[in-house]
Write a protein that holds these residues in place. Structure first.
Motif, PDB file in Angstrom:
ATOM      1  N   PHE A   1      51.635   3.401  31.846  1.00 32.52           N
ATOM      2  CA  PHE A   1      50.658   3.948  31.190  1.00 32.52           C
ATOM      3  C   PHE A   1      51.337   5.175  30.302  1.00 32.52           C
ATOM      4  O   PHE A   1      51.607   6.427  31.107  1.00 32.52           O
TER       5      PHE A   1
ATOM      6  N   MET B   1      40.010   9.965  28.225  1.00 33.52           N
ATOM      7  CA  MET B   1      40.102   8.454  28.227  1.00 33.52           C
ATOM      8  C   MET B   1      39.956   7.909  29.736  1.00 33.52           C
ATOM      9  O   MET B   1      40.279   8.819  30.657  1.00 33.52           O
ATOM     10  N   PRO B   2      39.090   6.841  29.854  1.00 29.34           N
ATOM     11  CA  PRO B   2      39.009   6.485  31.372  1.00 29.34           C
ATOM     12  C   PRO B   2      40.372   5.795  31.963  1.00 29.34           C
ATOM     13  O   PRO B   2      40.929   5.361  31.041  1.00 29.34           O
ATOM     14  N   ILE B   3      40.563   6.039  33.001  1.00 26.77           N
ATOM     15  CA  ILE B   3      41.792   5.777  33.605  1.00 26.77           C
ATOM     16  C   ILE B   3      41.511   5.047  34.820  1.00 26.77           C
ATOM     17  O   ILE B   3      40.791   5.263  35.905  1.00 26.77           O
TER      18      ILE B   3
ATOM     19  N   ILE C   1      43.169   3.886  38.246  1.00 25.80           N
ATOM     20  CA  ILE C   1      44.163   4.272  38.952  1.00 25.80           C
ATOM     21  C   ILE C   1      44.589   2.955  39.653  1.00 25.80           C
ATOM     22  O   ILE C   1      43.893   2.161  40.575  1.00 25.80           O
TER      23      ILE C   1
ATOM     24  N   PRO D   1      50.404   7.752  28.421  1.00 24.96           N
ATOM     25  CA  PRO D   1      49.660   8.876  28.133  1.00 24.96           C
ATOM     26  C   PRO D   1      50.130   9.853  29.362  1.00 24.96           C
ATOM     27  O   PRO D   1      50.118  10.987  29.150  1.00 24.96           O
ATOM     28  N   LEU D   2      50.419   9.219  30.528  1.00 26.14           N
ATOM     29  CA  LEU D   2      51.111  10.025  31.769  1.00 26.14           C
ATOM     30  C   LEU D   2      52.412   9.715  32.201  1.00 26.14           C
ATOM     31  O   LEU D   2      52.821   9.993  33.202  1.00 26.14           O
TER      32      LEU D   2
ATOM     33  N   ALA E   1      45.388  12.968  30.235  1.00 26.65           N
ATOM     34  CA  ALA E   1      45.848  12.002  29.178  1.00 26.65           C
ATOM     35  C   ALA E   1      45.432  12.082  27.745  1.00 26.65           C
ATOM     36  O   ALA E   1      46.120  11.863  26.686  1.00 26.65           O
ATOM     37  N   ASP E   2      44.385  12.740  27.839  1.00 29.59           N
ATOM     38  CA  ASP E   2      43.531  12.898  26.280  1.00 29.59           C
ATOM     39  C   ASP E   2      44.445  13.815  25.579  1.00 29.59           C
ATOM     40  O   ASP E   2      44.697  13.636  24.441  1.00 29.59           O
TER      41      ASP E   2
ATOM     42  N   LEU F   1      42.873  13.782  35.486  1.00 25.40           N
ATOM     43  CA  LEU F   1      44.111  12.923  34.935  1.00 25.40           C
ATOM     44  C   LEU F   1      43.504  12.462  33.539  1.00 25.40           C
ATOM     45  O   LEU F   1      44.274  12.263  32.631  1.00 25.40           O
ATOM     46  N   GLU F   2      42.302  12.279  33.393  1.00 27.20           N
ATOM     47  CA  GLU F   2      41.414  11.694  32.175  1.00 27.20           C
ATOM     48  C   GLU F   2      41.728  12.637  31.157  1.00 27.20           C
ATOM     49  O   GLU F   2      42.240  12.407  30.032  1.00 27.20           O
TER      50      GLU F   2
ATOM     51  N   GLU G   1      48.132  12.437  24.464  1.00 24.15           N
ATOM     52  CA  GLU G   1      47.898  11.776  23.443  1.00 24.15           C
ATOM     53  C   GLU G   1      47.944  12.322  22.172  1.00 24.15           C
ATOM     54  O   GLU G   1      48.341  12.543  21.081  1.00 24.15           O
TER      55      GLU G   1
END
Lengths: 446, 324
Positions: free
Chosen positions: A257, B1-3, B5, A259-260, A215-216, A211-212, A219
């Motif tokens: 959030f 980026m850190p997420i 949850i 980005p997702l 998301a990057d 997921l990180e 963006e």
């Protein structure tokens, strides 16, 4: 998250000029908060406020629309994790995948069959939404030919699948003027893919295994000017797919959030075992997918999936209704009994199933009770003697039967006297309270 | 980026319930099955470990059924002639539990008797080491008569007796209490009704860790959305700390799916319905999959292929790695 009326009010000119049609800015702000008017109705709002309001008004999961000639498929705009909290809005698009290693004839045959697939469920025609064309040959000409072959057999929206922008370019050319989904952009190709999506007004699927990373990537792509994105977080089996889709949905809804904040695409066929494909698609329907790409087109699997999708995406406040009317069960003849029920789909199916299962012929009068079950409708005054009489007369039951006798559900036995008055010349019988007892009742009492 | 949850921190948990008893525990089962114990929504291992996988019960009858789909009878073949061979076949097909549904009548049409019911249950217990659920034919008087005799004859086995419903639960609960059994409490797709029945049963002094709750479900196309949402709401209520909903859930997708026209009827149906057997199994397995996702702890199934598929899916869902 969405701003309150007061927060919106602070961003408005606060002049109470009434140009928007409302008496005060506060009244207008309240309407805006309730999403009952558009901000554009205010001619005086500052650019700065506009931007701020637009940002807050954006749905937590972006609406992505794929379009083709005469069709569109929408995903996103969801606002809850559980359907009982409000409802799920946009049914996940169900797509069938073909490959460019298949001959154009094979592709056309599969696509034509799936394109024409239509199945009736409680009076609604359920159909598939579109097709995915995957490049496996690595050959641009073969891919364009495959896309063209699909287009010859169907006009429904497409998902074009390759990680190579050059291969995709040819396919996109073949569907110029549509808004397909490009699958997809990854860490290596995202710049070229974003440019292609922009050029062709296509939506873009973004692929990453965490997921990180996902998301990057969204963006970066967004800052390159593409906003209609779809997420593929990986996870091709049940457990990881459930984890990913749940986490993405929670991040979007609970944390806003961005980005997702996009619909998710799944590929249940990638699970490997073809007998599990429909089950993974079922999980995708229940748990948050926006687009579902199936490899197999088998009516015996597609029919239940379309029904499940219809069920899960039914607004819990508005039950599925059956068309009121006179239904024939087991080919009834004029002397066969007339049964009465309501048009709540489950009530109808319970009754129709029992009668059908009994093998006994009957006429079933489905009364318009505004989609409520027998007891609920009776309590709400939507299933009374007047309505039943209206249905019996309206559907010309007397012209079809030789014996003027109707059976009403046991739960509304109290209506029988009144109904005798409303339907002079008819014998009113009280049937069992539960559908499951109908066959015995029909055998013994009719 | 850190997420980060978003994690739900639930104050409540589902009770852990064990079905069946081994010789050491006062029964004769070769193994027991434990369900429940969840501290979060189904299969969300990133939030909390799911201590017990959902279990699969296979429904069998005390004699060859008159009204089951020919597809089911064909699949079980001669095994379906009696509960002994049927239970063995179900175990071989991958069942964790056996649900023995008692018939209303014998093959000749005479009413079932306590003696016959006890004999069928005892024979099934002797044939197969899995924990057993015994369900009456669904008529209050007959259920009570048969289940009391069964409960007394199998004292200490920790059978599940069903069904308790709001109009008929006292006798079954009393005999389960006296003979060390469990009960299944069924209510029609409603959170408050489910809660109320659990309260009534526990008010009799029956321990909550011997109650399974059956919120009822509809098959795909026949009301599954109501069952699905009732289960999600029950599970959320339980996790939020409502002790009267913190019971494992048992549902009967086999029974529901196999009474749908889509499964029962092979001829004279629309072509768009596709292959009959494939459709019927999909009807059962897709219904069951949706119910797993909404919190089912025990799925009662009917077709052996459905058992195989659900076993695979449950293993996959339980094996999900911690990704957060």
């Amino acid at each position: 998250m969405a701003l309150s009326g007061i927060q919106i009010y602070k961003l408005l000119p606060q002049t109470n000029c009434k140009d928007c049609g409302f008496p005060t800015c506060l009244a207008f702000a309240m309407k805006l908060a309730a999403k009952q008017v558009e901000l554009s109705a205010c001619p005086h709002v500052s650019e700065e406020s506009k931007a701020q309001l637009a940002e807050s008004a954006a749905p937590p999961i972006r609406l992505v629309v794929l379009k083709s000639d005469g069709y569109e498929v929408k995903a996103g705009n969801e606002v809850v994790l559980f359907r009982h909290e409000k409802t799920f809005y946009n049914k996940p698009g169900l797509f069938i995948r073909v490959h460019d290693s298949q001959t154009p004839e094979e592709i056309k045959a599969k696509v034509a069959h799936a394109d024409g697939f239509k199945v009736n469920y409680v009076g609604i025609d359920l159909v598939l939404d579109g097709f995915a064309v995957a490049s496996v040959s690595g050959d641009a000409a073969a891919f364009s030919a495959a896309v063209t072959a699909v287009r010859q057999a169907s006009h429904r929206p497409l998902i074009l699948m390759s990680r190579d922008p050059e291969i995709l370019a040819g396919g996109l050319q073949a569907v110029d003027g549509e808004s397909p989904l490009i699958y997809g952009a990854d860490a290596q190709n995202w710049e070229a893919m974003a440019d292609l999506a922009k050029k062709h007004h296509a939506a873009l699927a973004v692929i990453a295994s965490t997921l990180e990373d996902l998301a990057d990537l969204t963006e970066k792509i967004k800052s390159r000017g593409v906003e209609d994105l779809v997420l593929d977080p990986g996870g091709r089996t049940f457990g990881p797919a459930l984890t990913n889709s749940t986490q993405i949905r929670r991040l979007a809804l609970k944390k806003n959030f961005r980005p997702l904040g996009y619909p998710v695409i799944t590929f249940p066929g990638d699970v490997g075992d073809p007998t599990l494909e429909p089950m993974l698609a079922a999980q995708s329907i229940a748990k948050y997918a926006g687009f579902i790409v199936m490899d197999q087109f088998a009516p015996e699997a597609i029919y239940p999936l379309l029904v499940l999708r219809q069920n899960i995406y039914t607004d819990p406040q508005k039950p599925i209704q059956v068309q009121p009317g006179l239904y024939e069960i087991n080919n009834p003849k004029p002397e066969d009994p007339v049964l009465v029920t309501t048009n709540f789909s489950i009530t109808y199916f319970s009754v129709a199933n029992e009668v059908e299962g009994s093998g006994l012929p009957a006429w079933l009068v489905v009364t318009d009770a505004e989609g409520m079950s027998v007891l609920t409708a009776w309590a709400a005054g939507k299933f009374d003697a007047e309505r039943i009489a209206k249905a019996v007369k309206g559907f010309s039951v007397a012209d079809k039967v030789s014996r003027k006798r109707v059976v009403i559900p046991g739960h509304v036995a109290v209506l029988s006297g009144e109904l005798e008055e409303e339907l002079p010349g008819w014998e009113i019988r009280v049937g069992p309270r539960e559908a499951v007892d109908i066959p015995t009742f029909m055998k013994q009492a009719l | 980026m850190p997420i980060e949850i978003p994690m739900d921190k639930w104050p409540g948990a589902i009770r852990t319930i064990t079905l069946g008893a081994t010789a050491a525990e006062g029964g004769t089962r070769s193994r027991t099955i434990t369900v429940g114990g969840e501290k979060s929504l189904p299969f969300l291992h990133f939030e909390s470990e799911m201590p017990n996988p959902p279990a699969i019960a296979v429904e069998i009858k005390d004699r060859r059924p008159d009204d089951w789909s020919p597809l089911l009878l064909k699949a079980w073949g001669e095994a379906a002639e009696n509960p002994v061979s049927w239970a063995k076949a179900a175990e071989a097909a991958g069942a964790d539990l056996i649900q023995l549904s008692l018939s209303l009548t014998d093959a000749a049409g005479n009413p079932n008797t306590p003696q016959a019911a006890v004999a069928a249950v005892k024979a099934t217990l002797a044939a197969c080491g899995l924990p057993l659920l015994v369900f009456g034919p669904g008529q209050a008087e007959m259920d009570n008569e048969l289940l009391v005799a069964v409960a007394e004859a199998t004292k200490g086995e920790r059978l599940v007796l069903g069904l308790c419903e709001d109009k008929n639960y006292r006798t079954i609960v009393a005999t389960a209490m006296a003979n060390g059994h469990l009960v299944s409490a069924r209510t029609p797709m409603d959170v408050n009704l489910a809660k109320q029945l659990n309260i009534l049963i526990s008010d009799m002094g029956f321990p909550l860790d011997r109650i399974l709750m059956d919120p009822t479900t509809g098959a795909l196309g026949y009301g599954i959305e109501y069952g699905f949402s009732a289960m999600e709401r029950l599970r959320l209520a339980a996790l939020q700390g409502d002790s009267m909903t913190q019971l494992p859930m048992i549902v009967t997708p086999g029974f529901e799916a196999w009474k749908a026209k889509e499964s029962k009827v092979g001829e004279g149906v629309p072509e768009a319905w596709g292959d009959w057997l494939g459709r019927a199994i999909n009807w059962e397995t897709l219904t069951a999959t949706a119910l797993l996702e909404s919190g089912a702890d025990i799925l009662v199934l009917r077709h052996p292929e459905s058992v195989r598929r659900l076993n695979t899916v449950i293993a996959d869902l339980m094996a999900a790695p911690v990704t957060a």
